[in-house]
Design an enzyme around this catalytic site. Structure first.
Site, mmCIF file in Angstrom:
data_model
loop_
_atom_site.group_PDB
_atom_site.id
_atom_site.type_symbol
_atom_site.label_atom_id
_atom_site.label_comp_id
_atom_site.label_asym_id
_atom_site.label_seq_id
_atom_site.Cartn_x
_atom_site.Cartn_y
_atom_site.Cartn_z
ATOM 1 N N GLU A 1 0.860 -1.332 0.107
ATOM 2 C CA GLU A 1 0.003 -0.076 0.091
ATOM 3 C C GLU A 1 0.983 1.293 0.070
ATOM 4 O O GLU A 1 1.999 1.336 0.485
ATOM 5 C CB GLU A 1 -0.862 0.033 1.210
ATOM 6 C CG GLU A 1 -1.651 -1.371 1.230
ATOM 7 C CD GLU A 1 -3.042 -1.408 2.219
ATOM 8 O OE1 GLU A 1 -3.139 -0.520 3.083
ATOM 9 O OE2 GLU A 1 -3.531 -2.312 2.200
ATOM 10 N N CYS B 1 6.789 -6.409 15.322
ATOM 11 C CA CYS B 1 6.508 -5.364 16.276
ATOM 12 C C CYS B 1 5.048 -5.605 16.935
ATOM 13 O O CYS B 1 4.233 -5.761 15.976
ATOM 14 C CB CYS B 1 6.428 -3.882 15.840
ATOM 15 S SG CYS B 1 8.203 -3.610 15.150
ATOM 16 N N CYS C 1 -1.367 5.096 9.937
ATOM 17 C CA CYS C 1 -0.062 4.054 10.344
ATOM 18 C C CYS C 1 -0.348 2.883 11.099
ATOM 19 O O CYS C 1 -1.380 2.803 11.975
ATOM 20 C CB CYS C 1 0.605 4.981 11.433
ATOM 21 S SG CYS C 1 1.415 6.541 10.906
HETATM 22 N N1 SAH Z 1 9.451 -0.147 9.616
HETATM 23 C C1 SAH Z 1 9.654 1.127 9.690
HETATM 24 C C2 SAH Z 1 8.649 1.968 8.911
HETATM 25 C C3 SAH Z 1 7.127 1.693 8.752
HETATM 26 S S1 SAH Z 1 6.176 1.794 10.114
HETATM 27 C C4 SAH Z 1 9.574 1.454 11.269
HETATM 28 O O1 SAH Z 1 9.003 0.388 11.950
HETATM 29 O O2 SAH Z 1 9.823 2.522 11.477
HETATM 30 C C5 SAH Z 1 5.817 3.684 10.355
HETATM 31 C C6 SAH Z 1 5.468 3.975 11.494
HETATM 32 O O3 SAH Z 1 4.138 3.477 12.192
HETATM 33 C C7 SAH Z 1 6.418 3.232 12.773
HETATM 34 O O4 SAH Z 1 6.968 4.252 13.827
HETATM 35 C C8 SAH Z 1 5.277 2.231 13.482
HETATM 36 O O5 SAH Z 1 5.970 1.791 14.748
HETATM 37 C C9 SAH Z 1 4.245 2.796 13.421
HETATM 38 N N2 SAH Z 1 3.047 1.814 13.623
HETATM 39 C C10 SAH Z 1 3.199 0.587 13.422
HETATM 40 N N3 SAH Z 1 1.756 0.190 13.567
HETATM 41 C C11 SAH Z 1 1.180 1.005 14.211
HETATM 42 C C12 SAH Z 1 -0.118 1.379 14.812
HETATM 43 N N4 SAH Z 1 -1.088 0.146 14.902
HETATM 44 N N5 SAH Z 1 -0.799 2.471 15.309
HETATM 45 C C13 SAH Z 1 0.196 3.437 15.170
HETATM 46 N N6 SAH Z 1 1.386 3.376 14.869
HETATM 47 C C14 SAH Z 1 1.867 2.183 14.113
HETATM 48 FE FE1 SF4 Z 2 7.742 -3.235 13.216
HETATM 49 FE FE2 SF4 Z 2 8.031 -1.149 11.350
HETATM 50 FE FE3 SF4 Z 2 8.020 -4.002 10.505
HETATM 51 FE FE4 SF4 Z 2 5.862 -2.786 11.323
HETATM 52 S S1 SF4 Z 2 6.730 -2.293 9.530
HETATM 53 S S2 SF4 Z 2 6.616 -4.684 12.199
HETATM 54 S S3 SF4 Z 2 6.555 -1.170 12.807
HETATM 55 S S4 SF4 Z 2 9.429 -2.632 11.822
#
Ligand code: SAH
Ligand code: SF4
Length: 383
Positions: free
Chosen positions: A96, A120, A346
């Site tokens: 996306e 995560c 996000c």
């Molecule tokens: N993988 C990278 C970039 C993509 S995620 C990273 O983790 O930084 C972009 C941001 O959205 C990251 O800070 C992530 O932790 C956050 N994020 C992921 N899931 C989320 C959720 N359910 N609610 C709010 N923020 C979230």
């Molecule tokens: Fe963690 Fe970023 Fe990967 Fe989501 S996209 S699992 S926040 S590292």
């Protein structure tokens, strides 16, 4: 397809690689500049439209090259102006791309991988498991097709895309070379001409790759912190077990201190999870942790998805957390939730990942056991 008919996709080539391509077919390297402008400034994918390229060369290019963006599966519009594209990549998975207009700024949130291996605990992309790294053509192709859709490529005035953030699906630093080339194209004047301040890479903390960035790029850096101590971060951001906070902070310092512009600061992203990391003690620990880190803090209220097991804190709790940081002099903003009516916020990006890790199946089973009810829908390609 025979070896002769495999076409080179020029969309994914940086200027130096496109020059190499033209030299390899016996042409002058300045052709790269001409063709890049057609591709990125005018959104052209048909060699016949390249009017300053000779007919003979256009015919040759048609045989050995192509300009092919990712296939658009759908495009949704949110009531607040946010747009979301679902695009299919070569591996068959879908990712996306989200466009978020905000006053004069238009931010494109770009994916770097189909799924994510890092898992995560609060991220729906993580729950999809991992399928593949996107190619350069698939990453820059998201910018290309968004710019085209606005009929608003850099050659025209009134640009819709003013910023790009690598905050879509995937961990960009685990697809290092392709992400570096793509960001290079975003900043190249022959590409999208964005300044280094307006291209942001967000990482969950892949420390060795952060050190590798030093001297290779000077894009803006955002780091997903989410917890102010190792014990909690180990739970929320499992890569912390491999690269704990001390190493993460050293890597941030390493990168930021070598940027020529000393006024730049790292963005610290912190997703607020009710009762988990949103308490005053967490704000206090954060204040201590970041005391010597030139940064701005972006608090992201958790965006829920089915079966996540987390909740968004109340507005009062979010405000209380923010004020504690503000009072200690940290520039702290709360990210507005945008596009949630089209699941574009996000952490809500799921695409359709053909999971190679079996994580999505395990997650589905676990949700089913927990609820004893209907299986939670985790999108995946029907196989
Ligand atoms: N993988 C990278 C970039 C993509 S995620 C990273 O983790 O930084 C972009 C941001 O959205 C990251 O800070 C992530 O932790 C956050 N994020 C992921 N899931 C989320 C959720 N359910 N609610 C709010 N923020 C979230
Ligand atoms: Fe963690 Fe970023 Fe990967 Fe989501 S996209 S699992 S926040 S590292």
């Amino acid at each position: 397809m025979t070896a002769e008919t495999v076409k080179t996709n020029l969309l994914g080539l940086t200027q130096s690689k496109l020059e190499e391509f033209f030299i390899s077919i016996g042409e002058k390297k300045f052709r790269a500049q001409q063709v890049m402008k057609w591709i990125h400034h005018f959104g052209v994918d048909n060699f016949d439209e390249m009017s300053n390229v000779s007919k003979a060369l256009r015919e040759r290019l048609k045989v050995c090259a192509e300009i092919r963006g990712p296939e658009v599966v759908s495009c949704d519009f949110s009531a607040d102006g946010t747009r979301k594209w679902v695009v299919r990549v070569a591996s068959g998975s879908c990712v996306e791309t989200v466009y978020i207009p905000d006053g004069k700024r238009g931010t494109l949130c770009v994916s770097s991988q189909a799924g994510c291996a890092l898992d995560c605990s609060f991220c729906s992309t993580g729950k999809q498991g991992f399928n593949s790294d996107l190619t350069v053509a698939e990453i820059i192709g998201q910018v290309w097709l968004a710019a085209k859709s606005f009929n608003n490529v850099p050659a025209r005035s009134d640009r819709a895309i003013t910023n790009v953030v690598m905050m879509g699906m995937g961990e960009p630093l685990l697809n290092f070379d392709n992400v570096m080339d793509s960001m290079n194209l975003m900043m190249d004047d022959l590409g999208y001409g964005l300044s280094k301040r307006r291209v942001t890479l967000s990482t969950s903390g892949v420390v060795p790759a952060m050190h590798r960035m030093v001297g290779l790029t000077d894009v803006s850096l955002a780091v997903s912190l989410h917890a102010p101590n190792d014990a909690l971060r180990n739970e929320l951001v499992p890569i912390n077990k491999k690269y704990p906070l001390k190493e993460l902070l050293a890597a941030i310092h390493d990168y930021m201190s070598t940027l020529s512009d000393k006024n730049r600061v790292v963005t610290i992203e912190y997703t607020l999870l009710k009762g988990i990391n949103d308490q005053p003690e967490h704000a206090e620990q954060m204040i201590a942790l970041l005391r010597d880190v030139p940064c701005k803090i972006n608090l992201i209220p958790f965006n829920p998805f089915p079966g996540s097991g987390y909740e968004r804190p109340s507005n009062n709790a979010i405000r209380r957390f923010q004020v504690m940081l503000l009072e200690k002099g940290f520039n702290t903003t709360v990210r507005k939730t945008r596009g949630d009516d089209i699941d574009a916020a996000c952490g809500q990006l799921v695409g359709q990942v053909q999971d190679r890790t079996r994580r999505s199946a395990r997650y589905r089973d676990q949700q089913q056991q927990n609820s004893g009810a209907e299986p939670v829908k985790v999108m995946g390609m029907a196989s």
